[in-house]
Write a protein that holds these residues in place. Structure first.
Motif, PDB file in Angstrom:
ATOM      1  N   ILE A  79     -34.131  21.448  24.647  1.00 60.85           N
ATOM      2  CA  ILE A  79     -33.390  21.562  23.377  1.00 60.85           C
ATOM      3  C   ILE A  79     -31.941  21.824  23.733  1.00 60.85           C
ATOM      4  O   ILE A  79     -31.555  22.952  24.047  1.00 60.85           O
ATOM      5  CB  ILE A  79     -33.961  22.679  22.490  1.00 60.85           C
ATOM      6  N   ARG A  80     -31.145  20.749  23.722  1.00 58.65           N
ATOM      7  CA  ARG A  80     -29.752  20.863  24.106  1.00 58.65           C
ATOM      8  C   ARG A  80     -28.933  19.910  23.244  1.00 58.65           C
ATOM      9  O   ARG A  80     -29.148  18.697  23.269  1.00 58.65           O
ATOM     10  CB  ARG A  80     -29.578  20.542  25.591  1.00 58.65           C
ATOM     11  N   PHE A  81     -28.030  20.442  22.469  1.00 54.11           N
ATOM     12  CA  PHE A  81     -27.233  19.664  21.542  1.00 54.11           C
ATOM     13  C   PHE A  81     -25.873  19.358  22.152  1.00 54.11           C
ATOM     14  O   PHE A  81     -25.362  20.108  22.998  1.00 54.11           O
ATOM     15  CB  PHE A  81     -27.047  20.414  20.225  1.00 54.11           C
ATOM     16  N   ALA A  82     -25.291  18.256  21.698  1.00 52.43           N
ATOM     17  CA  ALA A  82     -23.939  17.881  22.096  1.00 52.43           C
ATOM     18  C   ALA A  82     -22.919  18.220  21.018  1.00 52.43           C
ATOM     19  O   ALA A  82     -21.774  18.540  21.333  1.00 52.43           O
ATOM     20  CB  ALA A  82     -23.870  16.384  22.425  1.00 52.43           C
ATOM     21  N   ASP A  83     -23.325  18.155  19.748  1.00 54.12           N
ATOM     22  CA  ASP A  83     -22.416  18.480  18.654  1.00 54.12           C
ATOM     23  C   ASP A  83     -22.102  19.978  18.670  1.00 54.12           C
ATOM     24  O   ASP A  83     -23.011  20.809  18.703  1.00 54.12           O
ATOM     25  CB  ASP A  83     -23.057  18.097  17.317  1.00 54.12           C
ATOM     26  N   PRO A  84     -20.819  20.364  18.667  1.00 57.34           N
ATOM     27  CA  PRO A  84     -20.480  21.800  18.740  1.00 57.34           C
ATOM     28  C   PRO A  84     -21.060  22.613  17.590  1.00 57.34           C
ATOM     29  O   PRO A  84     -21.457  23.765  17.779  1.00 57.34           O
ATOM     30  CB  PRO A  84     -18.941  21.801  18.715  1.00 57.34           C
ATOM     31  N   GLU A  85     -21.129  22.032  16.415  1.00 60.28           N
ATOM     32  CA  GLU A  85     -21.675  22.767  15.276  1.00 60.28           C
ATOM     33  C   GLU A  85     -23.168  23.034  15.471  1.00 60.28           C
ATOM     34  O   GLU A  85     -23.660  24.131  15.162  1.00 60.28           O
ATOM     35  CB  GLU A  85     -21.438  21.975  13.992  1.00 60.28           C
ATOM     36  N   LEU A  86     -23.880  22.056  16.008  1.00 58.35           N
ATOM     37  CA  LEU A  86     -25.295  22.243  16.278  1.00 58.35           C
ATOM     38  C   LEU A  86     -25.507  23.240  17.418  1.00 58.35           C
ATOM     39  O   LEU A  86     -26.441  24.047  17.381  1.00 58.35           O
ATOM     40  CB  LEU A  86     -25.944  20.906  16.635  1.00 58.35           C
ATOM     41  N   VAL A  87     -24.629  23.184  18.424  1.00 60.80           N
ATOM     42  CA  VAL A  87     -24.740  24.142  19.527  1.00 60.80           C
ATOM     43  C   VAL A  87     -24.581  25.566  19.025  1.00 60.80           C
ATOM     44  O   VAL A  87     -25.352  26.474  19.377  1.00 60.80           O
ATOM     45  CB  VAL A  87     -23.686  23.824  20.614  1.00 60.80           C
ATOM     46  N   ALA A  88     -23.564  25.794  18.161  1.00 57.88           N
ATOM     47  CA  ALA A  88     -23.338  27.142  17.635  1.00 57.88           C
ATOM     48  C   ALA A  88     -24.503  27.601  16.768  1.00 57.88           C
ATOM     49  O   ALA A  88     -24.924  28.769  16.841  1.00 57.88           O
ATOM     50  CB  ALA A  88     -22.035  27.165  16.839  1.00 57.88           C
ATOM     51  N   ALA A  89     -25.052  26.687  15.947  1.00 58.02           N
ATOM     52  CA  ALA A  89     -26.176  27.059  15.087  1.00 58.02           C
ATOM     53  C   ALA A  89     -27.416  27.396  15.914  1.00 58.02           C
ATOM     54  O   ALA A  89     -28.119  28.361  15.631  1.00 58.02           O
ATOM     55  CB  ALA A  89     -26.474  25.932  14.100  1.00 58.02           C
ATOM     56  N   HIS A  90     -27.674  26.609  16.947  1.00 59.47           N
ATOM     57  CA  HIS A  90     -28.842  26.857  17.793  1.00 59.47           C
ATOM     58  C   HIS A  90     -28.698  28.168  18.555  1.00 59.47           C
ATOM     59  O   HIS A  90     -29.631  28.972  18.624  1.00 59.47           O
ATOM     60  CB  HIS A  90     -29.021  25.691  18.765  1.00 59.47           C
ATOM     61  N   GLN A  91     -27.527  28.415  19.111  1.00 57.36           N
ATOM     62  CA  GLN A  91     -27.305  29.663  19.827  1.00 57.36           C
ATOM     63  C   GLN A  91     -27.403  30.861  18.896  1.00 57.36           C
ATOM     64  O   GLN A  91     -27.920  31.918  19.268  1.00 57.36           O
ATOM     65  CB  GLN A  91     -25.941  29.634  20.518  1.00 57.36           C
ATOM     66  N   GLY A  92     -26.905  30.710  17.673  1.00 52.36           N
ATOM     67  CA  GLY A  92     -27.014  31.809  16.710  1.00 52.36           C
ATOM     68  C   GLY A  92     -28.452  32.131  16.363  1.00 52.36           C
ATOM     69  O   GLY A  92     -28.825  33.305  16.246  1.00 52.36           O
ATOM     70  N   LEU A  93     -29.307  31.090  16.213  1.00 53.88           N
ATOM     71  CA  LEU A  93     -30.717  31.316  15.894  1.00 53.88           C
ATOM     72  C   LEU A  93     -31.426  31.994  17.068  1.00 53.88           C
ATOM     73  O   LEU A  93     -32.190  32.955  16.873  1.00 53.88           O
ATOM     74  CB  LEU A  93     -31.389  29.985  15.564  1.00 53.88           C
ATOM     75  N   VAL A  94     -31.159  31.527  18.279  1.00 50.09           N
ATOM     76  CA  VAL A  94     -31.795  32.139  19.449  1.00 50.09           C
ATOM     77  C   VAL A  94     -31.345  33.587  19.614  1.00 50.09           C
ATOM     78  O   VAL A  94     -32.156  34.482  19.899  1.00 50.09           O
ATOM     79  CB  VAL A  94     -31.479  31.317  20.718  1.00 50.09           C
ATOM     80  N   ALA A  95     -30.039  33.847  19.437  1.00 51.28           N
ATOM     81  CA  ALA A  95     -29.536  35.220  19.572  1.00 51.28           C
ATOM     82  C   ALA A  95     -30.162  36.134  18.521  1.00 51.28           C
ATOM     83  O   ALA A  95     -30.498  37.294  18.805  1.00 51.28           O
ATOM     84  CB  ALA A  95     -28.012  35.231  19.447  1.00 51.28           C
ATOM     85  N   ALA A  96     -30.337  35.640  17.299  1.00 49.61           N
ATOM     86  CA  ALA A  96     -30.960  36.462  16.256  1.00 49.61           C
ATOM     87  C   ALA A  96     -32.414  36.761  16.585  1.00 49.61           C
ATOM     88  O   ALA A  96     -32.896  37.883  16.353  1.00 49.61           O
ATOM     89  CB  ALA A  96     -30.850  35.750  14.910  1.00 49.61           C
ATOM     90  N   LEU A  97     -33.136  35.787  17.133  1.00 51.54           N
ATOM     91  CA  LEU A  97     -34.528  36.018  17.509  1.00 51.54           C
ATOM     92  C   LEU A  97     -34.633  36.995  18.676  1.00 51.54           C
ATOM     93  O   LEU A  97     -35.539  37.834  18.721  1.00 51.54           O
ATOM     94  CB  LEU A  97     -35.194  34.693  17.873  1.00 51.54           C
ATOM     95  N   VAL A  98     -33.707  36.888  19.630  1.00 50.41           N
ATOM     96  CA  VAL A  98     -33.704  37.833  20.747  1.00 50.41           C
ATOM     97  C   VAL A  98     -33.513  39.259  20.239  1.00 50.41           C
ATOM     98  O   VAL A  98     -34.194  40.200  20.672  1.00 50.41           O
ATOM     99  CB  VAL A  98     -32.598  37.462  21.759  1.00 50.41           C
TER     100      VAL A  98
END
Length: 606
Positions: A189-208
Motif C-alpha cells: 500500500i504505497r501512494f504517489a499522490d501527496p494527498e493520498l499519502v497524507a491521508a494514508h499516513q494519518g489513518l495509520v498514525a491514528a490507529l497506532v
C-alpha cells in the motif's frame, strides 16, 4: 515508512556482504609474526565491518516483522561467530607463515557456508515481505488494497462508529483493530499522490495511537480467558479525575480514527481511485461467440445488486429505491444521531497528522515496557532489568530476581566460577613505562613478566564483574579507539616491586600503571548477551500468555524463565529456573547451590 523499511533491508544486506568479504580476506592472511606484533589489518577491518552490521541490525529490528528480524539476527550471529573463530586462530598460530585457510581449511568451509546459507534465508524472508519490489503500485491498486484491509462494513469500524463509552474494550475489537493496522501498514500500500499519502499516513498514525491507548487498559482480575480490558473501575473512587480523563483520551483516539478513515475514503473518491458504491463493477458486460459464430451478449449488470441476471432481454423494471449511503460518504459529517453535543461542536475540525496531540499518556505494564525496550538499543539495559525485577517480584520468581539483581549490581561478591560464560573474556595486560626522557604508554606485557607470586592468580583471562549500568557508562565514556583500563589487583604494590627489579632499575624505567586493556567491543558484547536473554524471556513469556493479556501469571513467568540458560566459568550449565525454586505470591522459594565463595589473594581495585 515503507521506503525506509526497504532501505534498511538493503543496507543490512550490503553490510553483511561486506563483512563476508572482509572475513574471506582474513582467512587469506597470515597470523601475526609474534605476540608483540599488531593484529593483521584484515582482522581489524573485520571488526569494523561487524560493528557496522550490528548497528544496522537495530534499524532492521525496529522496522521488520518477526520473520525478517529473526533472519537478520541469525545472519549477524553467524558472521560474529565466524569472526570470533578467526581471531582465535590468529592468536593461537602467531609466528606461523601459512595462511589461515591453510591452517584450518575445514573451519573456513564451514563458516563461509553457514554465512551463505544465513544470507539466503534473510533474502528469502525479505522477498516474502515484498520489500525488494522496486516498482511502486498504482494509486488505484493501493486504494483497492486499503478497501480490502479496512472495508466500510468491518465489524471494528461499526463498533467504533456507535461511539459507545470507552471504559471497556472487548477483546474482539482490540484484535480486529490490530489486524487492520497490520494490513494497512503493508508495503504494497504505497501512494504517489501527496494527498493520498497524507491521508494514508494519518489513518495509520491514528490507529497506532488507538492501539497504544488499548495497551494502557487492564485485564480484569477474573479466572478464565480474557474477554475484555478496561479502565479500572476502582479509579472512580480512588482517583476520579484519572478515570474520566483516561476514558476521554480513549474516546478522542476513537474519534480520530473515524475522522481519518472518513478523510481517507473521501480523498480516494475525489481523486478517482475509489468507485462509488452505485457504480457497476468492471468486467460485468462481455461478449462471447457461439458455435455458429453468431454473437451472444451476456448482461449481468444487475446480478450483483438484485441477485437476478438477464441474458438476451432487457432487464425487468425495478422499483427505484435509493440505496443507503455508506457512513463515510457524509462529506465530513458522520451520522448525526450518533453524535454527542461535544462532538457536534467539533465535527468540522480536521487536523493533519502532525497536528494531532495526545493530552494524556498512561503508564504501561512492566512487561509491555520490557517488550518495547529489548529491541531498541537506545533504551537503557539497566532500566529493562529493573522491569524484569518487578515482574519477578509480582510472580515470586526467585531465579529471575537473582539473575536481574546480579546483572544490575554486578558480580563483585561472587566467586569467579559463578560468573556467566559471556562475562569471561581474554584481554591483554598492558603497562605504562616511564623514564627520565620518554614515556611508553600501553605496552603489552605477558603474565610471566609479573612477579612470581602472581602466577596462577593473574592472567589474560578476566571475569567482568561490573553491573550493566556501569558497563554502559564505560562504553559511552571511552574515547574511540581507546581501551577500557581495569587495574590489576594490587596494581600499586606490583608497580613498586617491578620498578625495583634490576632489569628495570638499571635502565631507569619506572612502571607507571598496570591494567587489563579491555576493548569496548567486548563490553558491548556482554551488554548484548544480557539484552538477548531478556528478549528470549519476553518471547517465551508472550508465547504462554493469551492474546490481549498484559499481566503474566506466576506460572507463566516460571515457565518462561526456564529458557534463560547460562554457563559458568567451569563449563557447568546453570539454569536460572528450577522447579523447586518457584513459589506463589505470599510464600518463599529457596534454591541450594554447592558453590563456595573463595577469597581472592588481593582485593579488586578499579
Amino acid at each position: 515508512m515503507v521506503q525506509d523499511e526497504q532501505d534498511a533491508y538493503r543496507m543490512f544486506l550490503r553490510l553483511a556482504q561486506a563483512s563476508q568479504n572482509q572475513l574471506e580476506a582474513g582467512w587469506l592472511a597470515t597470523p601475526a609474526a609474534s605476540a608483540d606484533a599488531d593484529v593483521p589489518a584484515t582482522v581489524a577491518r573485520v571488526q569494523v565491518a561487524i560493528e557496522n552490521l550490528r548497528d544496522q541490525l537495530g534499524e532492521v529490528l525496529l522496522a521488520a516483522p518477526p520473520a525478517v528480524g529473526s533472519a537478520a539476527q541469525d545472519l549477524c550471529r553467524v558472521v560474529r561467530y565466524s569472526a570470533g573463530t578467526q581471531i582465535k586462530l590468529h592468536i593461537q598460530n602467531r609466528g606461523r607463515t601459512e595462511r589461515l585457510v591453510d591452517l584450518d581449511p575445514q573451519a573456513f568451509r564451514l563458516h563461509m557456508t553457514a554465512i551463505r546459507v544465513a544470507r539466503e534465508v534473510y533474502i528469502q524472508a525479505v522477498r516474502q515481505r515484498r520489500a525488494s519490489i522496486a516498482a511502486a503500485p498504482s494509486d488505484a491498486a493501493s486504494a483497492i488494497r486499503v478497501m480490502r484491509a479496512a472495508p466500510a462494513d468491518a465489524a471494528w469500524l461499526t463498533t467504533l462508529s456507535q461511539r459507545m463509552r470507552m471504559n471497556r474494550i472487548p477483546h474482539t475489537l482490540d484484535r480486529d483493530v490490530r489486524e487492520a493496522l497490520d494490513r494497512l501498514s503493508r508495503p504494497d500500500i504505497r501512494f504517489a499522490d501527496p494527498e493520498l499519502v497524507a491521508a494514508h499516513q494519518g489513518l495509520v498514525a491514528a490507529l497506532v495511537h488507538l492501539v497504544d491507548e488499548f495497551d494502557g487498559t487492564y485485564a480484569p482480575d477474573a479466572p478464565g480467558p480474557v474477554k475484555y480490558t478496561e479502565v479500572p473501575p476502582e479509579w472512580k473512587w480512588t482517583d476520579p479525575s484519572l478515570y474520566y480523563q483516561t476514558v476521554q483520551v480513549l474516546s478522542q483516539a476513537r474519534d480520530t480514527v473515524l475522522a481519518r478513515y472518513e478523510e481517507m475514503m473521501n480523498v480516494m473518491s475525489s481523486t478517482g481511485n475509489l468507485p462509488a458504491p452505485q457504480d457497476p463493477p468492471p468486467a460485468q458486460n462481455f461478449n462471447v461467440t457461439s458455435g455458429d459464430n453468431s454473437p451472444v451478449n451476456v448482461n449481468a449488470a444487475f446480478a450483483t445488486g438484485s441477485g437476478t441476471a438477464h441474458a438476451g432481454a432487457s432487464p425487468a423494471s425495478q422499483p427505484s429505491t435509493p440505496a443507503p449511503g455508506a457512513w463515510y460518504r457524509s462529506t465530513g459529517r458522520l451520522d448525526r444521531g450518533l453524535r454527542h453535543r461535544h462532538h457536534r461542536r467539533h465535527r468540522d475540525r480536521v487536523l493533519r497528522p502532525d497536528q494531532v496531540t495526545w493530552p494524556f499518556r498512561r503508564e504501561l505494564q512492566p512487561l509491555d515496557r520490557l517488550e518495547r525496550g529489548v529491541l531498541d538499543d537506545s533504551t537503557s539495559l539497566a532500566g529493562l532489568l529493573r522491569h524484569a525485577l518487578i515482574i519477578a517480584g509480582h510472580a515470586s520468581s526467585e531465579p529471575l530476581q537473582t539473575w536481574a539483581l546480579n546483572e544490575l549490581k554486578g558480580y563483585a561478591n561472587h566467586p569467579e566460577t559463578a560468573f556467566p560464560d559471556y562475562r569471561r573474556i581474554r584481554v591483554p595486560i598492558q603497562a605504562d613505562f616511564l623514564s627520565a626522557l620518554q614515556r611508553f604508554p600501553g605496552e603489552t606485557i605477558s603474565a610471566v613478566h609479573l612477579p612470581d607470586f602472581t602466577r596462577g592468580k593473574i592472567s589474560e583471562d578476566i571475569a567482568i564483574y561490573f553491573g550493566v549500568g556501569q558497563l554502559e557508562s564505560l562504553i559511552s565514556r571511552t574515547p574511540e579507539g581507546a581501551p577500557v583500563r581495569i587495574s590489576l589487583p594490587g596494581a600499586a604494590e606490583l608497580q613498586v616491586l617491578m620498578s625495583a627489579e634490576e632489569s628495570y632499575r638499571s635502565r631507569g624505567i619506572v612502571i607507571g600503571d598496570l591494567y587489563w586493556a579491555v576493548s569496548p567491543i567486548a563490553l558491548q558484547d556482554i551488554v548484548d548477551q544480557v539484552r538477548t536473554r531478556l528478549t528470549q524471556f519476553v518471547a517465551e513469556l508472550r508465547s504462554t500468555m493469551p492474546t490481549g493479556a498484559h499481566r503474566p501469571t506466576p506460572d507463566q513467568v516460571h515457565r518462561a524463565v526456564q529458557h534463560i540458560n547460562i554457563t559458568t566459568g567451569d563449563n557447568s550449565p546453570v539454569t536460572l529456573a528450577a522447579p523447586m525454586a518457584y513459589a506463589e505470591s505470599g510464600s518463599t522459594a529457596t534454591a541450594a547451590t554447592g558453590t563456595t565463595v573463595r577469597s581472592r589473594w588481593w582485593p579488586w581495585r578499579r
